[in-house]
Scaffold this motif. Sequence first.
Motif, PDB file in Angstrom:
ATOM      1  N   GLY A  39      76.653  46.149  72.119  1.00 25.06           N
ATOM      2  CA  GLY A  39      77.801  45.884  72.983  1.00 25.06           C
ATOM      3  C   GLY A  39      77.292  45.799  74.401  1.00 25.06           C
ATOM      4  N   GLN A  40      78.190  45.830  75.365  1.00 24.30           N
ATOM      5  CA  GLN A  40      77.800  45.638  76.760  1.00 24.30           C
ATOM      6  C   GLN A  40      76.656  46.560  77.163  1.00 24.30           C
ATOM      7  N   GLU A  75      73.794  42.118  77.402  1.00 27.63           N
ATOM      8  CA  GLU A  75      74.986  41.765  76.632  1.00 27.63           C
ATOM      9  C   GLU A  75      76.184  41.952  77.549  1.00 27.63           C
ATOM     10  N   ARG A  83      79.392  41.048  76.544  1.00 31.37           N
ATOM     11  CA  ARG A  83      80.605  41.249  75.741  1.00 31.37           C
ATOM     12  C   ARG A  83      80.710  42.712  75.326  1.00 31.37           C
ATOM     13  N   ASP A  84      81.923  43.139  74.983  1.00 32.96           N
ATOM     14  CA  ASP A  84      82.162  44.545  74.653  1.00 32.96           C
ATOM     15  C   ASP A  84      81.624  44.945  73.276  1.00 32.96           C
ATOM     16  N   ARG A  85      81.735  44.067  72.314  1.00 30.61           N
ATOM     17  CA  ARG A  85      81.331  44.454  70.956  1.00 30.61           C
ATOM     18  C   ARG A  85      79.898  43.995  70.661  1.00 30.61           C
ATOM     19  N   PRO A  86      79.278  44.547  69.618  1.00 31.60           N
ATOM     20  CA  PRO A  86      77.911  44.164  69.253  1.00 31.60           C
ATOM     21  C   PRO A  86      77.812  42.687  68.869  1.00 31.60           C
ATOM     22  N   HIS A  87      76.666  42.102  69.150  1.00 37.54           N
ATOM     23  CA  HIS A  87      76.385  40.717  68.785  1.00 37.54           C
ATOM     24  C   HIS A  87      74.929  40.597  68.343  1.00 37.54           C
ATOM     25  N   ASP A 111      87.107  39.893  77.577  1.00 39.96           N
ATOM     26  CA  ASP A 111      85.737  40.099  78.041  1.00 39.96           C
ATOM     27  C   ASP A 111      84.908  38.813  78.051  1.00 39.96           C
ATOM     28  N   ASP A 112      85.470  37.697  77.547  1.00 33.98           N
ATOM     29  CA  ASP A 112      84.682  36.470  77.417  1.00 33.98           C
ATOM     30  C   ASP A 112      84.455  35.753  78.752  1.00 33.98           C
TER      31      ASP A 112
END
Length: 155
Positions: free
Chosen positions: A31-32, A138, A140-144, A102-103
């Motif tokens: 995440g972030q 990162e 964005r808030d969630r994992p990628h 968050d995008d």
Amino acid sequence: MRSGRFGRVEALVAGPVTQQASGRLIVATPGQGFTDITAAIAGFVHESGIGNGLASVFCRHTSASLTIQENADPDVQTDLLTALDGLAPRHDAYVHGSEGPDDMPAHIRTMVTDSGLVVPVVGGRLALGTWQGIYLIEHRDRPHRREVLLTAMGG
């Protein structure tokens, strides 16, 4: 080498570009935040066999980015995230919002950081400063899962 008003440039190495290697690094982010990818890139450069040249690092995303930053004090990363939050707040009145609040801030943060970096390779190693590391940020808030393309070239 030629001297100018900024001083003499010390020649480190000269020669033809005779070798190139390309690779892909997949980074799972929590995440972030900052994910240190220095060791993976250094390993890639070492395995490439390139002694002197350049390493190119490119993030294939518009909501994550790359930076070279201090790797000694984690408070630096905290302060940098705070500064990015001030620059591109999560809940501002953005028009683009179809992928979540968050995008759009992530796109702005990527625009003001880097999607690509170039680091000199000297003596088969990344020529980073003592306190420098290479990070994927990162936004964005969630994992990628982020894809980073690597190219080493030189001789």
